[in-house]
Design a protein around this motif. Structure first.
Motif, PDB file in Angstrom:
ATOM      1  N   ILE A 141      -7.743 -27.762  -0.186  1.00  0.00           N
ATOM      2  CA  ILE A 141      -8.463 -27.032   0.857  1.00  0.00           C
ATOM      3  C   ILE A 141      -7.522 -26.933   2.047  1.00  0.00           C
ATOM      4  N   CYS A 142      -7.394 -25.734   2.604  1.00  0.00           N
ATOM      5  CA  CYS A 142      -6.464 -25.526   3.718  1.00  0.00           C
ATOM      6  C   CYS A 142      -7.057 -24.527   4.695  1.00  0.00           C
ATOM      7  N   CYS A 143      -7.141 -24.906   5.957  1.00  0.00           N
ATOM      8  CA  CYS A 143      -7.655 -23.993   6.977  1.00  0.00           C
ATOM      9  C   CYS A 143      -6.593 -22.946   7.332  1.00  0.00           C
TER      10      CYS A 143
ATOM     11  N   SER B 202      -0.993 -24.609   9.116  1.00  0.00           N
ATOM     12  CA  SER B 202      -1.415 -25.277   7.882  1.00  0.00           C
ATOM     13  C   SER B 202      -0.843 -24.612   6.636  1.00  0.00           C
TER      14      SER B 202
ATOM     15  N   ASN C 173      -6.693 -32.204   1.435  1.00  0.00           N
ATOM     16  CA  ASN C 173      -7.293 -31.306   2.427  1.00  0.00           C
ATOM     17  C   ASN C 173      -6.421 -31.246   3.674  1.00  0.00           C
TER      18      ASN C 173
ATOM     19  N   SER D 191      -6.011 -29.652   7.679  1.00  0.00           N
ATOM     20  CA  SER D 191      -6.579 -29.018   8.874  1.00  0.00           C
ATOM     21  C   SER D 191      -5.494 -28.847   9.921  1.00  0.00           C
TER      22      SER D 191
ATOM     23  N   GLY E 275     -10.616 -27.830   7.562  1.00  0.00           N
ATOM     24  CA  GLY E 275     -10.071 -28.116   6.239  1.00  0.00           C
ATOM     25  C   GLY E 275     -10.580 -29.418   5.642  1.00  0.00           C
TER      26      GLY E 275
ATOM     27  N   HIS F 155     -10.127 -32.532   6.418  1.00  0.00           N
ATOM     28  CA  HIS F 155      -9.089 -33.523   6.138  1.00  0.00           C
ATOM     29  C   HIS F 155      -9.612 -34.954   6.147  1.00  0.00           C
TER      30      HIS F 155
END
Length: 377
Positions: A238-240, A253, A279, A281, A288, A290
């Protein structure tokens, strides 16, 4: 659904009498003051859902910190009062409205259910389909890996759910183009009753796919770039949007995510590592997630320079936990090396059957910290 890290979390369950209801949690959240939600109601009958939620909101509206936008969250009130006091206040408020017009009657619940009808499932020759799939898996290793990682079982015999991976290297995690969206819609029409779902892991799911359609769907997804067999692995992160797109971010990110994908591009190694939630953020707002990554990365700003703090041990599942900061932060170009060293400790210390999270919970953060910062010194 990460129900333990939201202001209000609901878990659907049944009691001993087979009655549908909800376990109610409150006080979760991420951001600058992360917290794991606490249970204030073990079983709430479905008909009382709205009145109970209204009671929670009334208690919060009456007593919450409206004087400070940084503390205007249910989690702040729960922490100040304790879960027991908050639950007692809600119960007191709820009992005054328990049989109000907001109570859900059987007719109202039935009417809502009518909007969620089951698709017109067809009869599938499961035995024949499995023979075909196993033969293809034996001939095509790529298909075998895809089915193992991206396909999950379905409650209806002969069907499955299929993850479309949106994590190709070099593309922002979760990003798709307009033409790809059109193609995804076509896949949904052809293979999943015109329905596609978005997950908070930044992937898509075709929820009702016939087993017999898997070979054809795999080929179509592969041509479109959606068949990377990496669901649940380290690179399925997951990545913002980070500093490339977000005005709130302290650091970028997406470039960090890409550097990680390029370093860890060996699927056999990723499969050996097992399921790992990573994750990222770009700021403390934690878009994200994190805090609840098995490995979390947070972008921070130090006198105009971008650095990245690493946290270990988070989880957003039923055993939810917040990650612990490993130590001082790192430059962006150091992150892949640091991750490699973290993973080497895991591989050396794990026992058979342990995930990364299991190992971290058993040995703690200290061995990781000692090795990482000794190497960096």
């Amino acid at each position: 659904a990460a129900i333990q890290v939201h202001d209000i979390g609901l878990q659907v369950l049944k009691n001993a009498d087979d009655e549908v209801g909800f376990k109610v949690l409150v006080g979760g959240g991420l951001g600058r003051s992360p917290a794991i939600g606490v249970v204030i109601k073990d079983f709430l009958p479905a008909k009382h859902l709205l009145t109970y939620l209204e009671a929670i909101l009334r208690v919060y509206n009456r007593y919450g910190r409206r004087d400070n936008k940084y503390k205007a969250r249910i989690k702040i009130l729960v922490k100040a009062w304790t879960a027991e006091v908050f639950a007692a206040k809600v119960e007191q408020e709820w009992l005054q409205e328990i049989d109000s017009p907001s109570t859900l009657t059987d007719d109202v619940i039935a009417h809502a259910k009518d909007f969620f009808t089951s698709p017109a499932y067809e009869s599938v020759d499961v035995e024949h389909a499995e023979v075909t799939l196993q033969k293809l898996a034996a001939e095509q290793v790529a298909f075998a890996k895809w089915r193992d990682r991206n396909v999950v079982a379905h409650k209806v015999s002969g069907y499955c759910a299929v993850h479309l991976s949106l994590k190709p290297t070099g593309v922002a995690p979760g990003d798709v183009t307009d033409s790809q969206l059109e193609a995804i819609a076509d896949l949904a029409d052809r293979y999943s009753f015109s329905e596609v779902r978005v997950t908070h892991h930044q992937n898509l799911v075709l929820g009702d796919v016939k087993l017999s359609d898997l070979p054809e769907l795999w080929q179509a997804a592969k041509q479109l770039g959606f068949a990377t067999p990496s669901i649940g692995t380290l690179v399925d992160m997951i990545c913002c949007p980070g500093g490339d797109f977000c005005s709130l971010a302290n650091a970028k990110s997406i470039p960090v995510a890409e550097a990680i994908q390029r370093r860890f591009d060996d699927l056999d190694y990723l499969y050996d590592l097992g399921d790992i939630k990573l994750n990222i953020s770009g700021c403390m707002n934690a878009c994200g997630h994190h805090h609840v990554g098995n490995i979390g990365i947070l972008g921070v700003d130090k006198k105009g320079e971008e650095f990245y703090q690493i946290q270990l041990g988070g989880s957003a599942l039923d055993d939810a936990s917040l990650g612990k900061v490993l130590g001082p932060s790192f430059y962006a170009d150091e992150i892949p090396d640091v991750l490699e060293r973290i993973l080497s400790i895991y591989v050396d210390q794990r026992i058979e059957g342990e995930t990364f999270l299991d190992t971290h919970r058993r040995i703690g953060t200290a061995p990781f910290k000692e090795y990482i910062y000794a190497k960096a010194a």
